[in-house]
Enzyme design. Structure first.
Site, short mmCIF file in Angstrom:
data_model
loop_
_atom_site.label_atom_id
_atom_site.label_comp_id
_atom_site.label_asym_id
_atom_site.label_seq_id
_atom_site.Cartn_x
_atom_site.Cartn_y
_atom_site.Cartn_z
N PRO A 2 26.37 -5.36 -14.00
CG PRO A 2 24.90 -6.29 -15.52
CD PRO A 2 25.83 -6.64 -14.40
CD GLU A 3 27.10 -2.30 -8.86
OE1 GLU A 3 26.69 -1.40 -8.11
OE2 GLU A 3 27.96 -3.12 -8.52
CE LYS A 51 20.60 -2.87 -9.44
NZ LYS A 51 21.41 -3.95 -8.84
NE ARG A 250 24.03 -9.85 -5.15
CZ ARG A 250 23.94 -8.75 -5.92
NH1 ARG A 250 22.85 -8.02 -5.91
NH2 ARG A 250 24.94 -8.40 -6.70
#
Ligand SMILES: [Zn+2]
Length: 265
Positions: A2-3, A51, A250
């Site tokens: 989900p971006e 988001k 990340r």
């Protein structure tokens, strides 16, 4: 993943399913809202901010409220017709069910689920930088915020939603490949920051309205990205093996030849 584009699409699905309708039932399966009942409330609209998802509601006393949710890595909303089988995810992941006469919206593995007065939305999303897919997108402000931390790596800065809202790990990796910039480059050494920001916006906007995310122009499985998810596979431009390493919190993917380090420029 989900971006910003996925969240934008999700907001649109919810808007089409619920906007204008009166809720005939609600079922919250999170402790903080376990006793909340939205029966009789009206859904005004569904919107996204970066988001974050904002479902705006009107209570029977005309007070305006916002049901906030965040998908993070794994959340999803699905809309079903009444009586349709809920095929989205396992039932134990359901966090909320909203029913109207024409649709049932089911939220799976949602994060930061909260009901706040609409006038206090800023407490949840006010810290965000300009929204790449928002009506008020402001590239100059996004560049200004990025440039405010010139020592930060561009790989981390693009993910920091306080700079610009909507870029996730996929678009971060792909934008930097297409710009020929190493993810470890300090923001202050990125050759053309406005062009990087503009490209990020174009890539997200191009994927609005569909669920397959592609930065290459191809929607074929295995051909939708240049570097993201392609560790050890040959670079589509130069054939060098794509690398994957941790950067900040990340992982990042990049081509060491097409994206040389630029820390001394
Ligand atoms: Zn390459």
């Amino acid at each position: 993943m989900p971006e910003g584009d996925t969240v934008w699409n999700t907001a649109r699905v919810l808007h089409r399913a619920l906007a204008g309708a009166r809720l005939t039932g609600s079922d919250f399966r999170v402790p903080q809202l376990a006793t909340t009942d939205l029966t009789g409330w009206t859904v005004r609209e569904s919107a996204s901010r970066g988001k974050h998802l904002l479902l705006r509601l009107t209570a029977p006393d005309d007070a305006r409220w916002t049901l906030h949710s965040h998908l993070r890595m794994d959340g999803a909303w699905r809309a079903y017709a009444p009586g349709e089988r809920w095929s989205g995810r396992p039932a134990h992941l359901i966090r909320v069910v909203l029913r109207t006469p024409g649709a049932v919206a089911v939220g799976y593995h949602l994060h930061e689920l909260a009901l706040v007065p609409t006038g206090k939305e800023d407490g949840l999303v006010g810290h965000l930088g300009p929204d790449l897919l928002g009506p008020d997108w402001d590239p100059t402000e996004a560049v200004r915020r990025l440039a405010g931390h010139p020592e930060q790596t561009i790989g981390e800065a693009l993910l920091d939603q306080r700079n610009l809202a909507g870029v996730g790990n996929l678009y971060k990796c792909e934008v930097l490949f297409l710009r020929g910039v190493s993810p470890w480059t300090p923001v202050g050494a990125v050759p053309d920051l406005p062009a990087t920001v503009a490209l990020a916006q174009r890539l997200l906007a191009a994927n609005r309205g569909r669920w397959t995310q592609s930065t290459t122009g191809s929607l074929h499985r295995g051909q939708t990205s240049y570097v993201y998810g392609r560790r050890a596979q040959p670079c589509r431009r130069c054939g060098t093996a794509i690398r994957k390493e941790e950067l900040g919190e990340r992982v990042t993917y990049w081509c060491p030849v097409c994206q040389p380090e630029q820390s001394d420029t």
